[in-house]
Design a protein around this motif. Structure first.
Motif, mmCIF file in Angstrom:
data_model
loop_
_atom_site.group_PDB
_atom_site.id
_atom_site.type_symbol
_atom_site.label_atom_id
_atom_site.label_comp_id
_atom_site.label_asym_id
_atom_site.label_seq_id
_atom_site.Cartn_x
_atom_site.Cartn_y
_atom_site.Cartn_z
ATOM 1 N N ARG A 1 11.056 -4.734 -1.361
ATOM 2 C CA ARG A 1 9.603 -4.952 -1.344
ATOM 3 C C ARG A 1 9.278 -6.384 -0.946
ATOM 4 O O ARG A 1 8.411 -6.624 -0.107
ATOM 5 N N THR B 1 6.957 1.765 -4.629
ATOM 6 C CA THR B 1 7.849 2.242 -5.692
ATOM 7 C C THR B 1 9.136 2.880 -5.178
ATOM 8 O O THR B 1 10.103 3.010 -5.924
ATOM 9 N N LYS B 2 9.163 3.286 -3.909
ATOM 10 C CA LYS B 2 10.371 3.911 -3.372
ATOM 11 C C LYS B 2 11.391 2.872 -2.883
ATOM 12 O O LYS B 2 12.448 3.240 -2.374
ATOM 13 N N LEU C 1 7.087 6.459 4.363
ATOM 14 C CA LEU C 1 6.106 6.173 3.313
ATOM 15 C C LEU C 1 6.838 5.546 2.136
ATOM 16 O O LEU C 1 7.879 6.049 1.705
ATOM 17 N N GLY D 1 5.412 4.695 -1.008
ATOM 18 C CA GLY D 1 4.882 4.968 -2.337
ATOM 19 C C GLY D 1 3.923 3.885 -2.816
ATOM 20 O O GLY D 1 3.824 2.803 -2.238
ATOM 21 N N GLU D 2 3.199 4.218 -3.883
ATOM 22 C CA GLU D 2 2.238 3.283 -4.474
ATOM 23 C C GLU D 2 2.949 1.998 -4.886
ATOM 24 O O GLU D 2 3.937 2.029 -5.615
ATOM 25 N N ARG D 3 2.468 0.868 -4.379
ATOM 26 C CA ARG D 3 3.042 -0.462 -4.643
ATOM 27 C C ARG D 3 4.524 -0.541 -4.237
ATOM 28 O O ARG D 3 5.282 -1.341 -4.763
ATOM 29 N N MET E 1 0.836 -1.197 0.000
ATOM 30 C CA MET E 1 0.000 0.000 0.000
ATOM 31 C C MET E 1 0.874 1.251 0.000
ATOM 32 O O MET E 1 2.020 1.210 0.436
ATOM 33 N N ASN E 2 0.297 2.346 -0.453
ATOM 34 C CA ASN E 2 0.965 3.643 -0.390
ATOM 35 C C ASN E 2 0.835 4.142 1.050
ATOM 36 O O ASN E 2 0.008 4.985 1.376
ATOM 37 N N ASP E 3 1.668 3.560 1.909
ATOM 38 C CA ASP E 3 1.574 3.806 3.341
ATOM 39 C C ASP E 3 2.957 3.595 3.946
ATOM 40 O O ASP E 3 3.938 3.462 3.218
ATOM 41 N N ASN F 1 2.369 -1.519 6.309
ATOM 42 C CA ASN F 1 2.420 -2.602 5.331
ATOM 43 C C ASN F 1 2.744 -3.937 5.997
ATOM 44 O O ASN F 1 2.182 -4.963 5.639
#
Length: 197
Positions: A103, A96-97, A90, A92-94, A47-49, A54
Motif C-alpha cells: 500500500r 485491504t487486499k 481491484l 479493496g477498501e483502503r 480507494m476501492n478501485d 489509485n
C-alpha cells in the motif's frame, strides 16, 4: 508535522518566512506551489478501485508510461505485475487486499507520478516491516539528484542515508549536518541515539 503543514502552506508562519531558492514562498501562487510538492504520510489513503486509478489519483491525463515509470521508481512495479489483473486489479477498501508495504509503495508511486520538485515523507516508513522499509529506502536513494526529498522520521534507518539531517527539539533546530558529520561528534544527539541501537 507542523513543519510539513508550513511547507504545504496549510499554516502561515507567525513570524519568519519560508524561502525556496531565495524566493519567498508567499510570492509563489498556492496552486503552483502545491503542484510541485508531493506528500506521503504514514496513513495510506487508497480507494476501492484499481491499482492504476489509485496511482493516477491526481489526474486522468497521466500516461501509462508515466504510471509505469512511477511504479518502478517506487519499487512496486514487480509486485503489481504479479497481481491477478496487474494494474487493473481491484485492491479493496483502503487497499485491504494488499500488505502495508505494498500500500505504501503505491502511495509513493502516486506521489512520484506528479513529477514533483519536492517530495515530503512524513513518517512514511514508521509502520512498515524491514523488507518494505528497505524497498522504500532504495526508492528514495534512486531519487537523489532528481528531486528534493524531505523525510520526517524517528527511525534512524530512514534518515541515515540522507545528505543532511536537521534535528528538532521543542520546536527548535538543535543540530544539523550530514549523518557522517553528526556521527563523528560524540556530543551530537544523533550520534548518541545512533550508538544506542
Amino acid at each position: 508535522t507542523t513543519v510539513v503543514h508550513l511547507l504545504l502552506r496549510l499554516y502561515s508562519p507567525d513570524y519568519g518566512k519560508i524561502f525556496l531558492d531565495d524566493k519567498n514562498a508567499s510570492s509563489i501562487s498556492l496552486q503552483k506551489w502545491r503542484n510541485n510538492i508531493s506528500y506521503v504520510s504514514q496513513d495510506t489513503f487508497l480507494m476501492n478501485d484499481t491499482v492504476a486509478d489509485n496511482i493516477k489519483f491526481y489526474g486522468e491525463n497521466i500516461s501509462k508510461n508515466d504510471m509505469f515509470a512511477a511504479a518502478k521508481a517506487a519499487n512496486c512495479y514487480d509486485f503489481i505485475q504479479r497481481l491477478p489483473n496487474k494494474f487493473a486489479t481491484l485492491i479493496g477498501e483502503r487497499g485491504t487486499k494488499l500488505s502495508g508495504g505494498e500500500r505504501q509503495r503505491i502511495i509513493l508511486a502516486r506521489a512520484l507520478v506528479k513529477k514533483p520538485q519536492i517530495l515530503i515523507l512524513d513518517e512514511a516508513n514508521s509502520a512498515l516491516d524491514n523488507e518494505s522499509e528497505l524497498l522504500i529506502q532504495n526508492s528514495i536513494k534512486s531519487l537523489k539528484g532528481k528531486l528534493t526529498v524531505l523525510a520526517i522520521a524517528h527511525r534512524l534507518s530512514t534518515v541515515v542515508s540522507m545528505d543532511r539531517l536537521i534535528v528538532l527539539s521543542g520546536g527548535k533546530i538543535i543540530e544539523e549536518g550530514s549523518p557522517e558529520e553528526l556521527l563523528k561528534n560524540d556530543k551530537s544527539y544523533f550520534s548518541k541515539v545512533y550508538n544506542l541501537r
